[in-house]
Design a protein around this motif. Structure first.
Motif, PDB file in Angstrom:
ATOM      1  N   ALA A 122       0.925  -0.929  -0.045  1.00  0.00           N
ATOM      2  CA  ALA A 122      -0.042  -0.093  -0.081  1.00  0.00           C
ATOM      3  C   ALA A 122       0.789   1.191   0.115  1.00  0.00           C
ATOM      4  O   ALA A 122       0.393   2.324  -0.477  1.00  0.00           O
ATOM      5  CB  ALA A 122      -1.031  -0.058   1.356  1.00  0.00           C
ATOM      6  N   TYR A 131      -6.182  -4.510  -9.235  1.00  0.00           N
ATOM      7  CA  TYR A 131      -5.762  -4.450  -8.016  1.00  0.00           C
ATOM      8  C   TYR A 131      -6.526  -3.664  -7.046  1.00  0.00           C
ATOM      9  O   TYR A 131      -7.194  -2.922  -7.558  1.00  0.00           O
ATOM     10  CB  TYR A 131      -4.316  -4.100  -7.777  1.00  0.00           C
ATOM     11  CG  TYR A 131      -3.924  -2.397  -8.168  1.00  0.00           C
ATOM     12  CD1 TYR A 131      -4.157  -1.711  -7.163  1.00  0.00           C
ATOM     13  CD2 TYR A 131      -3.705  -1.970  -9.462  1.00  0.00           C
ATOM     14  CE1 TYR A 131      -4.073  -0.078  -7.613  1.00  0.00           C
ATOM     15  CE2 TYR A 131      -3.670  -0.759  -9.863  1.00  0.00           C
ATOM     16  CZ  TYR A 131      -3.742   0.229  -9.028  1.00  0.00           C
ATOM     17  OH  TYR A 131      -3.564   1.376  -9.194  1.00  0.00           O
ATOM     18  N   VAL A 160      -5.921  -1.746  -3.155  1.00  0.00           N
ATOM     19  CA  VAL A 160      -5.050  -1.379  -2.091  1.00  0.00           C
ATOM     20  C   VAL A 160      -5.776  -1.186  -0.730  1.00  0.00           C
ATOM     21  O   VAL A 160      -7.080  -0.492  -0.718  1.00  0.00           O
ATOM     22  CB  VAL A 160      -4.242  -0.050  -2.361  1.00  0.00           C
ATOM     23  CG1 VAL A 160      -3.635   0.577  -1.038  1.00  0.00           C
ATOM     24  CG2 VAL A 160      -3.622  -0.218  -3.396  1.00  0.00           C
ATOM     25  N   ALA A 196      -1.713  -4.709  -0.448  1.00  0.00           N
ATOM     26  CA  ALA A 196      -2.263  -4.570  -1.720  1.00  0.00           C
ATOM     27  C   ALA A 196      -2.915  -6.003  -2.164  1.00  0.00           C
ATOM     28  O   ALA A 196      -2.334  -7.175  -1.785  1.00  0.00           O
ATOM     29  CB  ALA A 196      -1.640  -3.910  -2.705  1.00  0.00           C
TER      30      ALA A 196
END
Length: 601
Positions: free
Chosen positions: A331, A356, A358, A395
């Protein structure tokens, strides 16, 4: 006194001070310090510093010497002063005062220096391999290779194995790679093949009643080079055992590999035996590959069900296999980190990309940020975190595809890349595991047929009568079959494949029939083995860890070239010996063959 040496260049210590000695070797370095001339003399065993002053009779001859000249030096051993002791060199407390120096051989100007460890182009290194092998790092690697082989051989014999040699000229066999063919002069139009492995012979050794066989076997495969695969030839610890189960093979191999790695680990940790066993399907799910690097703590999760939920609006992942790859601590990475991974997936991996999320802490709750986070409500976000084990500060990357194997492949490569880029891989360890329960067969999409997925000589994990009754209509059952096949993996590198063998002629014929081989073809190709099995074959199994890869791991190298004495280049050429080369028309006539060059476009 001996004509060339009383001691090696790595032998003399402080206890030898006062002795008059003679050593021979190569001039590693020549240093002129004005009033003194130093020559560091090197042989296989080490380096000894030698020195001569300008008023000494030997000075003029010593002054002629240049790098890599071969010389013999005679003189007394003297102690170095405390401020000149070299603690990095075992001979660093002494030096030899040069009284006599004989030049045995002079060297031309060097195409690559031996002193130092500068990187040079592969073609230069391989053309002048005899010089490259004098360099300290690679010289140590090749010596290590010899010691490793000696250790393996000793450990195998201690375990009750007997070493036998199998033929080099044999028949062609469908081992999965191209054969090197050798034309027969005495049988026009027919060819021998160099063995891709001693597979059939070692099984026949079991049928012959020798029980526990091994050899350090040369193998030949006409395949393209990779960093972990040499073109042309390689060596393996080939072994086979009679009256054994899979567990018995593991119990015999693990002490050998663990012992060798522990012996040459130089402080690095080695997985204790028994090594972990991971089913093929589990490995493909958790790691995306069938040769996982267990030093990498990332574990992939299947989150297809989460994206199939009605409250998840991200349509690109609907009706697809979706694998989630955690990225611990990612992150804090800049946006460029995520963009770079997405570009890699689209480019190198030819994938649509890597989605993705985070994860952040939002007042005690888990919140998501990123391009797809807005499509995923909080309950689904929590389910993703729970399934993948991520937390705030991490993440989560996603690999999605309509085909499960493609989703797994991208996830596996992403796991490897993330492990490296985030510094998660634990260096200084050797992590072993067995991959077991491989599929017996796979579907060949290109040819629309069933193929062997691993070793064709393996025993299926299936009831004998039911197996013999299978036909092409049982495609789903066939593709679901597992075999007694196994790989041993270390740090993400496959060291060997092995299996409990199919020693039943009827089951073997059926196994090949399922893969599209007519019974007559199988009978012809494997006549020796099938005939032998019909005269009483014991249940048997084995494996064959690669020597080159074992040494590569122990030496800390990333290319097999660095642990192979005379390797070929990437184009399978021996630049030093100019092989492959043209042959004369006379030779071709003797072999009853004609060369037809490929057409040029």
């Amino acid at each position: 006194m001996h004509a060339y040496r009383t001691h090696t260049c790595g032998q003399l210590r402080k206890e030898a001070v006062g002795q008059r000695v003679r050593i021979s070797g190569w001039v590693n370095r020549r240093r002129d310090h004005g009033g003194l001339l130093f020559i560091d003399l090197r042989d296989h065993y080490g380096i000894t510093q030698c020195v001569v002053e300008p008023d000494e009779a030997a000075f003029a001859q010593a002054d002629r010497c240049r790098s890599e000249w071969v010389v013999t030096i005679t003189g007394p051993v003297v102690a170095r002063t405390p401020d000149t002791v070299n603690k990095e060199n075992p001979t660093g407390e002494i030096e030899i005062r040069i009284e006599e120096i004989n030049i045995e051989s002079m060297a031309q100007e060097l195409p690559l220096p031996v002193f130092g460890d500068m990187d040079y182009p592969e073609d230069t290194r391989l053309k002048y391999r005899f010089l490259d092998l004098r360099r300290e790092r690679i010289h140590k690697n090749i010596t290590l290779r010899s010691k490793v082989i000696s250790s393996i051989r000793r450990r195998m014999i201690e375990q009750g194995f007997t070493e036998f040699q199998t033929p080099i000229l044999t028949a062609s066999s469908p081992e999965g790679a191209r054969d090197f063919l050798v034309p027969s002069r005495m049988h026009p139009g027919k060819f021998y093949a160099l063995p891709q492995a001693p597979q059939q012979f070692k099984q026949l050794i079991m049928v012959a009643g020798f029980d526990r066989y091994f050899q350090i076997a040369p193998c030949f495969r006409d395949e393209d080079a990779r960093a972990d695969r040499s073109p042309g030839e390689f060596y393996q610890l080939d072994l086979e055992m009679s009256f054994v189960t899979q567990d018995d093979v593991f119990a015999a191999v693990e002490p050998v590999l663990h012992g060798v790695f522990e012996e040459f680990a130089n402080g690095r940790a080695v997985s204790p035996a028994p090594f972990p066993r991971i089913a093929y399907d589990e490995s493909m799910l958790k790691y995306g590959v069938d040769k996982p690097d267990l030093r990498n703590p990332i574990v992939i999760a299947d989150v297809s069900e989460v994206f199939a939920r009605d409250d998840v609006e991200f349509k690109a992942f609907k009706n697809k296999t979706v694998r989630a790859i955690p990225a611990p601590g990612a992150a804090s990475q800049p946006r460029s980190f995520f963009d770079k991974l997405n570009d890699w997936a689209r480019g190198e991996m030819s994938a649509p990309g890597l989605g993705y999320i985070v994860f952040e802490d939002d007042g005690g709750k888990l919140a998501g940020k990123g391009p797809i986070a807005k499509f995923i409500p909080e309950p689904a976000l929590s389910a993703l975190a729970q399934k993948s084990g991520v937390k705030a500060g991490d993440a989560l990357f996603f690999s999605a595809d309509a085909k499960k194997d493609r989703a797994a492949a991208l996830a596996g490569q992403a796991r490897i890349r993330l492990g490296r880029e985030l510094g998660l891989i634990r260096e200084g360890e050797f992590k072993f595991c067995w991959i077991v329960d491989f599929p017996m067969y796979e579907w060949n999409e290109e040819e629309k047929k069933i193929d062997f997925s691993h070793n064709p000589f393996s025993m299926p994990q299936f009831d004998r009568a039911k197996f013999l009754a299978l036909d092409q209509a049982d495609k789903d059952t066939i593709l679901g079959l597992k075999a007694y096949q196994y790989d041993i993996v270390c740090n993400g590198l496959e060291l060997s494949s092995g299996a409990i063998r199919n020693h039943d002629p009827d089951v073997m014929l059926k196994a090949f029939e399922i893969a599209g081989y007519a019974r007559e073809e199988t009978e012809t190709k494997f006549a020796g083995m099938l005939n032998a099995f019909r005269f009483g074959a014991p249940p048997h199994g084995g494996t064959a860890p690669g020597i080159d890869r074992i040494v590569m791991l122990l030496a800390g190298e990333e290319n097999l070239r660095e642990v192979t004495m005379f390797p070929m280049n990437q184009q399978a050429q021996d630049l030093m010996m100019n092989a492959p080369s043209d042959v004369t028309q006379k030779q071709l006539r003797e072999l009853h063959i004609r060369v037809v060059q490929p057409e040029t476009k």
